[in-house]
Scaffold this active site. Structure first.
Site, PDB file in Angstrom:
ATOM      1  N   CYS A 132      71.539  60.168  87.677  1.00  0.00           N
ATOM      2  CA  CYS A 132      71.302  60.389  86.257  1.00  0.00           C
ATOM      3  C   CYS A 132      69.799  60.481  86.008  1.00  0.00           C
ATOM      4  O   CYS A 132      69.068  59.500  86.253  1.00  0.00           O
ATOM      5  CB  CYS A 132      71.893  59.256  85.417  1.00  0.00           C
ATOM      6  SG  CYS A 132      71.557  59.434  83.645  1.00  0.00           S
TER       7      CYS A 132
ATOM      8  N   CYS B  84      68.666  57.632  83.077  1.00  0.00           N
ATOM      9  CA  CYS B  84      68.561  56.169  83.246  1.00  0.00           C
ATOM     10  C   CYS B  84      68.370  55.737  84.694  1.00  0.00           C
ATOM     11  O   CYS B  84      68.171  54.554  84.963  1.00  0.00           O
ATOM     12  CB  CYS B  84      69.792  55.483  82.658  1.00  0.00           C
ATOM     13  SG  CYS B  84      71.315  55.736  83.614  1.00  0.00           S
TER      14      CYS B  84
ATOM     15  N   ASP C  81     104.007  68.561  82.995  1.00  0.00           N
ATOM     16  CA  ASP C  81     103.187  69.592  82.368  1.00  0.00           C
ATOM     17  C   ASP C  81     102.654  70.541  83.445  1.00  0.00           C
ATOM     18  O   ASP C  81     101.984  70.112  84.392  1.00  0.00           O
ATOM     19  CB  ASP C  81     102.024  68.922  81.626  1.00  0.00           C
ATOM     20  CG  ASP C  81     101.138  69.901  80.901  1.00  0.00           C
ATOM     21  OD1 ASP C  81     101.427  71.114  80.917  1.00  0.00           O
ATOM     22  OD2 ASP C  81     100.124  69.451  80.323  1.00  0.00           O
TER      23      ASP C  81
ATOM     24  N   CYS D 296      77.254  60.142  82.863  1.00  0.00           N
ATOM     25  CA  CYS D 296      76.768  58.863  83.386  1.00  0.00           C
ATOM     26  C   CYS D 296      77.489  57.721  82.672  1.00  0.00           C
ATOM     27  O   CYS D 296      77.541  57.683  81.436  1.00  0.00           O
ATOM     28  CB  CYS D 296      75.259  58.755  83.163  1.00  0.00           C
ATOM     29  SG  CYS D 296      74.573  57.133  83.572  1.00  0.00           S
TER      30      CYS D 296
ATOM     31  N   CYS E 292      74.706  55.686  80.349  1.00  0.00           N
ATOM     32  CA  CYS E 292      74.029  56.232  79.163  1.00  0.00           C
ATOM     33  C   CYS E 292      74.683  57.494  78.620  1.00  0.00           C
ATOM     34  O   CYS E 292      74.203  58.051  77.630  1.00  0.00           O
ATOM     35  CB  CYS E 292      72.558  56.506  79.487  1.00  0.00           C
ATOM     36  SG  CYS E 292      72.299  57.879  80.644  1.00  0.00           S
TER      37      CYS E 292
END
Length: 449
Positions: free
Chosen positions: A228, A231, A357, A206, A209
């Site tokens: 979430c 929160c 990569d 989140c 939070c």
């Protein structure tokens, strides 16, 4: 138009004419020459256009192509960069080759590399941005997903009045407060449940939070109806919604958006997101739903390297661009819906345009391939040893695997594969090299411009 911009435009158009008359073409060099003469040329070339910028990690090229089809249902003149040349010089070339309509609106739908958004908005204030998704991709260029998104937002900051049309199922697009008007599109086709994303998934904290994000449902990777529990942060309200999925095959998708049915002649759940983005732009610009249905139902929707089908002496070659873990896993899931036996070819390069990569292939779920009806495997490309080893670790046996490090030999060997249908997974420059060889052999009219 100033003398400098006039000279720059003449130099660019002349080089374009020369390259396409006497050489094999070129979509970047004319723009490079033009900006060398006048670094601010985009300001002149882009005036009098309503511009839509399409950016994000995956799906830019097909979303752009579908959006152009949709908008051409209403507007007579829609400029785009169909070759996928999405950096500043390629976009300059796109404008150089256009002949603006003297009557009516001029629309430009531009695929733009994430790091090049700011190079465009420095000179052109778009009508809208389209955000497709943000996934881990080319770590040497972009870093983590948060730095990629910041590169995009640096460009958006120069156009605070432009509307953002964003994939609402991607949490990062709801992580920052922006001054721009924002509308969201996404999936709403599953009942609510309770789940978390796979542990090897990016972007599942989140932004308020730092608690682990939960989901009512997941479409793939970190996309879905998120919230979430700590929160209360959650997915925003969707303006445009996929409401039902129908039959999905490797070369077709049936689905409903806002209650209306659509048929897309291309496979993959990820490509339905691209179609949903194109639908959203169409509705934003006033294209009727029936006209969008007509555009998306066009069987000629494939663009080079994106499920492009090429006949090679009776073999049905399907070229699929792969470049990061999320993308390749979605493509693997797509070919998993194939009912007939097929052969698999993996072409791996690691040039600048691919990402230097190759470790990302280890996050690809190649183990699923061994559960499919694959009659023969073949590997190639400049990093053929890497992809060969990855397939062996996944469980592909030596007697099932051909290794051809020479691309010309690989194209010839395709004719000997035991199945009619052959899926070729190729990174970007490997895809271009393959198409160039197929053009040289006469299987397609021309290679990449």
């Amino acid at each position: 138009m100033s003398f400098k911009s006039t000279l720059a435009t003449w130099a660019g158009k002349s080089s374009y004419w020369f390259l396409h008359t006497f050489r094999s073409g070129g979509s970047s060099l004319p723009g490079k020459i033009t900006t060398k003469v006048d670094p601010d040329i985009l300001k002149t070339l882009g005036q009098d256009y309503d511009v839509v910028i399409i950016t994000g990690t995956n799906g830019k090229t097909l979303t752009t192509a579908l959006t152009v089809k949709v908008l051409r249902q209403k507007f007579d003149h829609v400029l785009t960069n169909p070759t996928g040349s999405n950096m500043e010089q390629g976009i300059v070339t796109t404008f150089l080759t256009d002949h603006k309509s003297k009557n009516g609106k001029n629309i430009a739908v531009l695929e733009v590399d994430e790091a090049n958004v700011i190079k465009v908005t420095k000179y052109i204030k778009p009508l809208a941005f389209v955000f497709t998704n943000i996934f881990r991709d080319q770590m040497d260029r972009y870093g983590e997903i948060y730095t990629t998104y910041q590169k995009i937002l640096d460009g958006v900051a120069l156009a605070p009045e432009a509307t953002i049309i964003a994939n609402g199922d991607t949490p990062i697009f709801n992580s920052r407060d922006l001054p721009n008007p924002i509308v969201y599109y996404g999936f709403n086709n599953q009942p609510d449940g309770e789940m978390r994303a796979h542990f090897n998934t990016d972007g599942v904290l989140c932004p308020r939070c730092q608690h682990i994000i939960h989901y009512k449902f997941i479409t793939y990777s970190n996309q879905g109806k998120y919230y979430c529990p700590n929160c209360g942060w959650h997915r925003p309200e969707l303006r445009y919604q996929l409401t039902q999925l129908g039959e999905l095959t490797p070369n077709s998708s049936k689905f409903f958006i806002d209650g209306s049915n659509f048929n897309l002649h291309i496979g993959g759940l990820y490509n339905i997101y691209n179609a949903l983005a194109a639908y959203s732009v169409g509705k934003f610009l006033g294209v009727p739903t029936s006209a969008i249905q007509t555009a998306l139902n066009d069987p000629d929707e494939r663009v080079f390297g994106r499920q492009e089908q090429i006949n090679v002496d009776g073999k049905e070659i399907i070229i699929v661009l792969v470049k990061n873990p999320v993308g390749i896993n979605q493509v693997i899931d797509m070919v998993g819906t194939e009912k007939d036996p097929f052969s698999f070819v993996g072409l791996l390069n690691a040039n600048y345009a691919d990402g230097l990569d190759t470790s990302w292939i280890w996050d690809g779920d190649f183990e699923k391939l061994t559960q499919m009806n694959i009659q023969q495997y073949m590997t190639g490309g400049e990093r053929y040893k890497d992809i060969t080893f990855r397939l062996k670790v996944a469980g592909v046996q030596d007697d099932q695997l051909w290794v051809e490090n020479n691309l010309k030999d690989a194209v010839a060997k395709i004719k000997d594969l035991p199945t009619k249908r052959v899926y070729v997974f190729a990174t970007y420059t490997a895809m271009l090299q393959l198409r160039k060889q197929l053009a040289a052999d006469g299987y397609i009219k021309e290679g990449m411009a």
